[in-house]
Scaffold this motif. Structure first.
Motif, PDB file in Angstrom:
ATOM      1  N   ASP A 247      35.538   6.629  30.092  1.00  0.00           N
ATOM      2  CA  ASP A 247      36.989   6.833  30.205  1.00  0.00           C
ATOM      3  C   ASP A 247      37.388   8.301  30.336  1.00  0.00           C
ATOM      4  O   ASP A 247      38.441   8.614  30.903  1.00  0.00           O
ATOM      5  CB  ASP A 247      37.706   6.241  28.987  1.00  0.00           C
ATOM      6  CG  ASP A 247      37.657   4.724  28.959  1.00  0.00           C
ATOM      7  OD1 ASP A 247      37.219   4.129  29.958  1.00  0.00           O
ATOM      8  OD2 ASP A 247      38.042   4.140  27.932  1.00  0.00           O
ATOM      9  N   GLN A 248      36.582   9.207  29.793  1.00  0.00           N
ATOM     10  CA  GLN A 248      36.994  10.609  29.749  1.00  0.00           C
ATOM     11  C   GLN A 248      37.103  11.226  31.142  1.00  0.00           C
ATOM     12  O   GLN A 248      36.263  11.002  32.009  1.00  0.00           O
ATOM     13  CB  GLN A 248      36.004  11.413  28.901  1.00  0.00           C
ATOM     14  CG  GLN A 248      35.921  10.954  27.463  1.00  0.00           C
ATOM     15  CD  GLN A 248      37.239  11.067  26.734  1.00  0.00           C
ATOM     16  OE1 GLN A 248      37.989  12.041  26.932  1.00  0.00           O
ATOM     17  NE2 GLN A 248      37.543  10.103  25.890  1.00  0.00           N
ATOM     18  N   ARG A 249      38.138  12.021  31.332  1.00  0.00           N
ATOM     19  CA  ARG A 249      38.388  12.657  32.640  1.00  0.00           C
ATOM     20  C   ARG A 249      37.260  13.607  33.022  1.00  0.00           C
ATOM     21  O   ARG A 249      36.948  13.759  34.217  1.00  0.00           O
ATOM     22  CB  ARG A 249      39.714  13.431  32.610  1.00  0.00           C
ATOM     23  CG  ARG A 249      40.950  12.545  32.555  1.00  0.00           C
ATOM     24  CD  ARG A 249      41.462  12.199  33.967  1.00  0.00           C
ATOM     25  NE  ARG A 249      40.607  11.276  34.672  1.00  0.00           N
ATOM     26  CZ  ARG A 249      40.703   9.923  34.580  1.00  0.00           C
ATOM     27  NH1 ARG A 249      41.592   9.376  33.799  1.00  0.00           N
ATOM     28  NH2 ARG A 249      39.899   9.157  35.269  1.00  0.00           N
ATOM     29  N   PHE A 250      36.627  14.262  32.048  1.00  0.00           N
ATOM     30  CA  PHE A 250      35.589  15.229  32.416  1.00  0.00           C
ATOM     31  C   PHE A 250      34.371  14.552  33.047  1.00  0.00           C
ATOM     32  O   PHE A 250      33.530  15.220  33.637  1.00  0.00           O
ATOM     33  CB  PHE A 250      35.178  16.118  31.231  1.00  0.00           C
ATOM     34  CG  PHE A 250      34.702  15.394  30.006  1.00  0.00           C
ATOM     35  CD1 PHE A 250      33.465  14.751  29.974  1.00  0.00           C
ATOM     36  CD2 PHE A 250      35.486  15.376  28.858  1.00  0.00           C
ATOM     37  CE1 PHE A 250      33.029  14.110  28.838  1.00  0.00           C
ATOM     38  CE2 PHE A 250      35.054  14.728  27.710  1.00  0.00           C
ATOM     39  CZ  PHE A 250      33.817  14.093  27.702  1.00  0.00           C
ATOM     40  N   LEU A 251      34.277  13.220  32.938  1.00  0.00           N
ATOM     41  CA  LEU A 251      33.178  12.504  33.583  1.00  0.00           C
ATOM     42  C   LEU A 251      33.526  12.039  35.001  1.00  0.00           C
ATOM     43  O   LEU A 251      32.699  11.412  35.668  1.00  0.00           O
ATOM     44  CB  LEU A 251      32.770  11.297  32.732  1.00  0.00           C
ATOM     45  CG  LEU A 251      32.101  11.613  31.394  1.00  0.00           C
ATOM     46  CD1 LEU A 251      31.790  10.330  30.642  1.00  0.00           C
ATOM     47  CD2 LEU A 251      30.823  12.424  31.598  1.00  0.00           C
ATOM     48  N   ASP A 252      34.707  12.379  35.474  1.00  0.00           N
ATOM     49  CA  ASP A 252      35.122  11.933  36.813  1.00  0.00           C
ATOM     50  C   ASP A 252      34.114  12.272  37.914  1.00  0.00           C
ATOM     51  O   ASP A 252      33.850  11.431  38.781  1.00  0.00           O
ATOM     52  CB  ASP A 252      36.496  12.511  37.171  1.00  0.00           C
ATOM     53  CG  ASP A 252      37.640  11.756  36.491  1.00  0.00           C
ATOM     54  OD1 ASP A 252      37.354  10.817  35.723  1.00  0.00           O
ATOM     55  OD2 ASP A 252      38.805  12.107  36.734  1.00  0.00           O
ATOM     56  N   PRO A 253      33.538  13.458  37.952  1.00  0.00           N
ATOM     57  CA  PRO A 253      32.585  13.736  39.045  1.00  0.00           C
ATOM     58  C   PRO A 253      31.418  12.752  39.088  1.00  0.00           C
ATOM     59  O   PRO A 253      30.988  12.333  40.168  1.00  0.00           O
ATOM     60  CB  PRO A 253      32.100  15.164  38.722  1.00  0.00           C
ATOM     61  CG  PRO A 253      33.208  15.775  37.938  1.00  0.00           C
ATOM     62  CD  PRO A 253      33.761  14.660  37.110  1.00  0.00           C
TER      63      PRO A 253
END
Length: 498
Positions: A247-253
């Protein structure tokens, strides 16, 4: 429990795997994914499927499927572990692997049961938070082919399930593995000094406790991607579901790398596939009404009212997700009522089952699945390929509830509770709403007598019900609302019904 890292680490991992993305319509960015994605047609009408928690935690069968976390970090459960298996230093979580035998596992029998349940798809957990892979893996040595059962559990299930016409995918919980275990300092110091269990050099990459540096996290994320690639290539999943950890945005890549790989590869197969995620994992705006490239999943409970678009609820058959000794199992009546409620709101239900470590599905769970299947055999027209009406349900007489679904111009009214004596009145269908042309009862031959006035539609029922759980009236002649699914899966803006 996403890895406690940052965007720079995730981006560095993404840069490493970027060269693996096959050519195709999807680039690893949100705009490209949004332009390409459409919810698969097969999923919009599926309405009922199964998932499964089965793994090393099924061996102790105690507390829940988070046993690994608790045996190292929760005092009461850690003490229970010592009492039953010995000190964690000498009998750690890894020592359950040889005991996870699956020696009674029969994928053909399982697949037959799933087919008889009426489910349209099956999605077992390919790996839970413990990171133990239930497939024949070249990426990780901690897998069910090299250890434990010495079988490709996912591969065998894929073949058996698809042979019976069900779609096949899997749920993936592994991203939470990096920081799943957090023992107390005294235990950490003791094991570190002795190089025992969590600090055993042969198992450090199984536990991810000894090294949680940025470089270790980057390697973990690369491994997470490579496991997904292996699963995609080996088993061609129709759907790939991820747990809360992404869910965390920093894992988007990293998420976008997996999405691009999956959709471009599926394009080569010529298959309609989809990701399935929770909350705002695939909604960069931070709101789940703007999800991109994924069906939205709700855990346990769905929306309180109608939600248009395409979405699902994962819910459990028993009191725990993974098998535990003495777990309580819901009967077919409770599960059917849950299914009716979800579908009346326009959703799909994904029911979790909990096999034992030996590969048997407990008899009470089988009975529930078969009961659901019997009900669907009679009433499936009111569930499969339906969409919501202008309201999800009304309160009936004597504590009964009446739920509504729509398909092919017909309105279905599903009555739950006790079989009504003689007649049932549906107050939501007064004469002012339109003229009813006919009413039938699914599973019963012939048309039913009815009358319609300002108070609603009153239907005369036969003396005996056609099934033993809930009963469905098919009502024709009224003008029905249009289907409420959307290509993106997101709700229809300004939709007037709740």
């Amino acid at each position: 429990m996403a890895p406690e890292t940052n965007l720079a680490v995730a981006q560095a991992a993404a840069d490493i795997v970027a060269k693996q993305i096959p050519a195709g319509p999807v680039q690893p960015n949100w705009s490209s994914l949004q332009a390409y994605y459409t919810v698969p047609a097969w999923y919009t009408g599926a309405k009922f499927g199964l998932c499964m928690h089965w793994g090393l935690y099924s061996v102790p069968a105690y507390h829940n499927e988070w046993y690994e976390k608790h045996m190292y970090g929760s005092p009461a459960i850690a003490a229970w572990h010592v009492q039953h298996f010995g000190l964690q230093d000498t009998f750690g979580y890894k020592n359950f692997i040889p005991l996870f035998t699956a020696d009674q596992f029969d994928p053909e029998a399982w697949a037959t049961l799933f087919q008889q349940s009426g489910a349209r798809f099956f999605m077992p957990a390919c790996q839970h938070h413990d990171g133990f892979a239930l497939w024949d893996s070249k990426v990780t040595p901690y897998n069910s082919m090299q250890m434990g059962p010495h079988r490709d559990l996912i591969g065998e299930l894929a073949i058996a399930v698809r042979k019976r016409g069900l779609k096949f995918g899997f749920t993936n919980h592994q991203v939470e593995n990096f920081q799943f275990i957090n023992p107390p300092k005294e235990m950490l110091d003791r094991m570190k000094a002795a190089k025992a269990d969590l600090f055993d050099p042969a198992w450090v990459n199984f536990y991810h406790v000894a090294d949680r540096s940025d470089s270790a996290c980057k390697a973990f994320l690369v491994d997470w991607f490579n496991r997904n690639v292996e699963l995609i290539n080996k088993y061609q999943p129709d759907m790939l579901w991820f747990d809360n950890g992404i869910d965390q945005r920093f894992l988007d890549p990293m998420k976008l790398m997996v999405a691009a790989y999956y959709y471009n590869t599926a394009k080569q197969w010529g298959k309609e596939v989809s990701l399935n995620t929770k909350k705002a994992a695939f909604a960069p705006s931070g709101t789940n009404i703007a999800t991109i490239g994924s069906v939205l999943d709700f855990e346990g409970r769905g929306p309180s009212g109608i939600r248009t678009g395409v979405w699902d609820v994962d819910t459990q058959i028993g009191s725990t997700w993974g098998y535990t000794t003495g777990m309580k199992v819901a009967g077919a009546g409770a599960i059917v009522t849950r299914l009716i409620d979800i579908v009346s709101k326009n959703g799909t239900m994904m029911l979790n089952i909990s096999p034992k470590a030996d590969g048997t599905i407990p008899a009470e769970q089988q009975e529930t699945l078969l009961g659901v299947g019997r009900w669907l055999k009679t009433n499936g027209d009111a569930i499969f390929d339906t969409h919501n009406w202008i309201k999800a349900r009304e309160e009936g007489a004597n504590g009964n509830k009446i739920y509504f679904t729509v398909k092919a111009g017909a309105l279905y009214a599903i009555i739950t509770g006790k079989w009504p004596a003689g007649v049932v009145t549906i107050n939501s269908l007064p004469a002012s709403i339109g003229k009813v042309a006919g009413v039938t009862l699914l599973g019963n031959n012939g048309k039913l007598a009815f009358s319609q006035d300002a108070n609603g539609l009153t239907v005369t029922l036969p003396a005996n019900p056609p099934c033993d759980i809930a009963w469905t009236l098919q009502i024709t002649g009224l003008k029905m609302n249009e289907p409420t699914t959307t290509p993106t899966g997101n709700p229809i803006p300004g939709y007037p019904y709740q």
